[in-house]
Design a protein around this motif. Structure first.
Motif, short mmCIF file in Angstrom:
data_model
loop_
_atom_site.label_atom_id
_atom_site.label_comp_id
_atom_site.label_asym_id
_atom_site.label_seq_id
_atom_site.Cartn_x
_atom_site.Cartn_y
_atom_site.Cartn_z
N GLN A 61 34.61 -41.02 21.10
CA GLN A 61 34.98 -40.63 19.73
C GLN A 61 34.55 -41.72 18.73
O GLN A 61 33.99 -41.43 17.68
CB GLN A 61 36.48 -40.39 19.64
N ARG A 62 34.81 -42.99 19.06
CA ARG A 62 34.43 -44.09 18.19
C ARG A 62 32.93 -44.13 17.98
O ARG A 62 32.44 -44.26 16.85
CB ARG A 62 34.89 -45.42 18.80
N ASN A 63 32.16 -43.98 19.06
CA ASN A 63 30.71 -44.03 18.95
C ASN A 63 30.16 -42.87 18.13
O ASN A 63 29.21 -43.04 17.36
CB ASN A 63 30.07 -44.07 20.34
N GLU A 64 30.76 -41.71 18.25
CA GLU A 64 30.34 -40.56 17.45
C GLU A 64 30.63 -40.82 15.97
O GLU A 64 29.83 -40.48 15.10
CB GLU A 64 31.06 -39.29 17.93
N GLU A 65 31.74 -41.44 15.69
CA GLU A 65 32.11 -41.81 14.32
C GLU A 65 31.10 -42.81 13.75
O GLU A 65 30.68 -42.70 12.60
CB GLU A 65 33.51 -42.42 14.34
N ILE A 66 30.71 -43.78 14.56
CA ILE A 66 29.73 -44.78 14.13
C ILE A 66 28.39 -44.10 13.83
O ILE A 66 27.77 -44.36 12.79
CB ILE A 66 29.55 -45.88 15.20
N SER A 88 27.86 -41.00 13.00
CA SER A 88 28.04 -40.18 11.80
C SER A 88 27.92 -41.02 10.53
O SER A 88 27.24 -40.64 9.58
CB SER A 88 29.39 -39.48 11.86
N LYS A 89 28.58 -42.17 10.51
CA LYS A 89 28.51 -43.05 9.34
C LYS A 89 27.11 -43.60 9.14
O LYS A 89 26.63 -43.72 8.02
CB LYS A 89 29.52 -44.20 9.48
N TYR A 93 33.72 -52.38 12.63
CA TYR A 93 34.19 -52.13 13.99
C TYR A 93 34.28 -53.39 14.84
O TYR A 93 34.60 -53.31 16.03
CB TYR A 93 33.29 -51.10 14.68
#
Length: 85
Positions: free
Chosen positions: A50-55, A57-58, A72
Motif C-alpha cells: 500500500q505504501r509503495n503504491e501511494e509513493i 501515485s504521488k 517517507y
C-alpha cells in the motif's frame, strides 16, 4: 508450544506403533500447512504494498523523488526503485 498426551489423542493401535520407535520421550510432529510468505501473518506485506503504491501515485502526480524520500524517510535510491519498478 503446548504438549498433549499421545494416549489421549492417538488411537491405541497407532500409539503402540509409535512406541516401537520412540517410547517415553518427547516427539515433535510438524504442521502440514505450507509456510506463509513474509509479512502475511503480521500485515507487513500489505502495509508495504500500500505504501509503495501511494509513493508511485504521488510520483506520477509530479512529486519529486527527493520530496518523497524526505516524506517517507527513505533514501533517494529506495524511492527510485519503487517508482521505476
Amino acid at each position: 508450544m503446548k504438549y498433549k498426551k499421545a494416549s489421549e489423542i492417538l488411537p491405541d493401535e497407532l500409539l503402540r506403533e509409535v512406541q516401537k520407535y520412540v517410547e517415553g520421550e518427547s516427539l515433535y510432529i510438524p504442521k502440514t500447512n505450507e509456510r506463509k510468505k513474509w509479512g502475511e501473518g503480521t500485515g507487513g506485506r500489505r502495509f508495504y504494498l500500500q505504501r509503495n503504491e501511494e509513493i508511485r501515485s504521488k510520483f506520477f502526480r509530479k512529486v519529486s523523488i527527493e520530496a518523497l524520500a524526505e516524506e517517507y524517510s527513505l533514501s533517494y535510491e529506495t524511492i527510485r526503485k519503487i517508482v521505476y519498478k
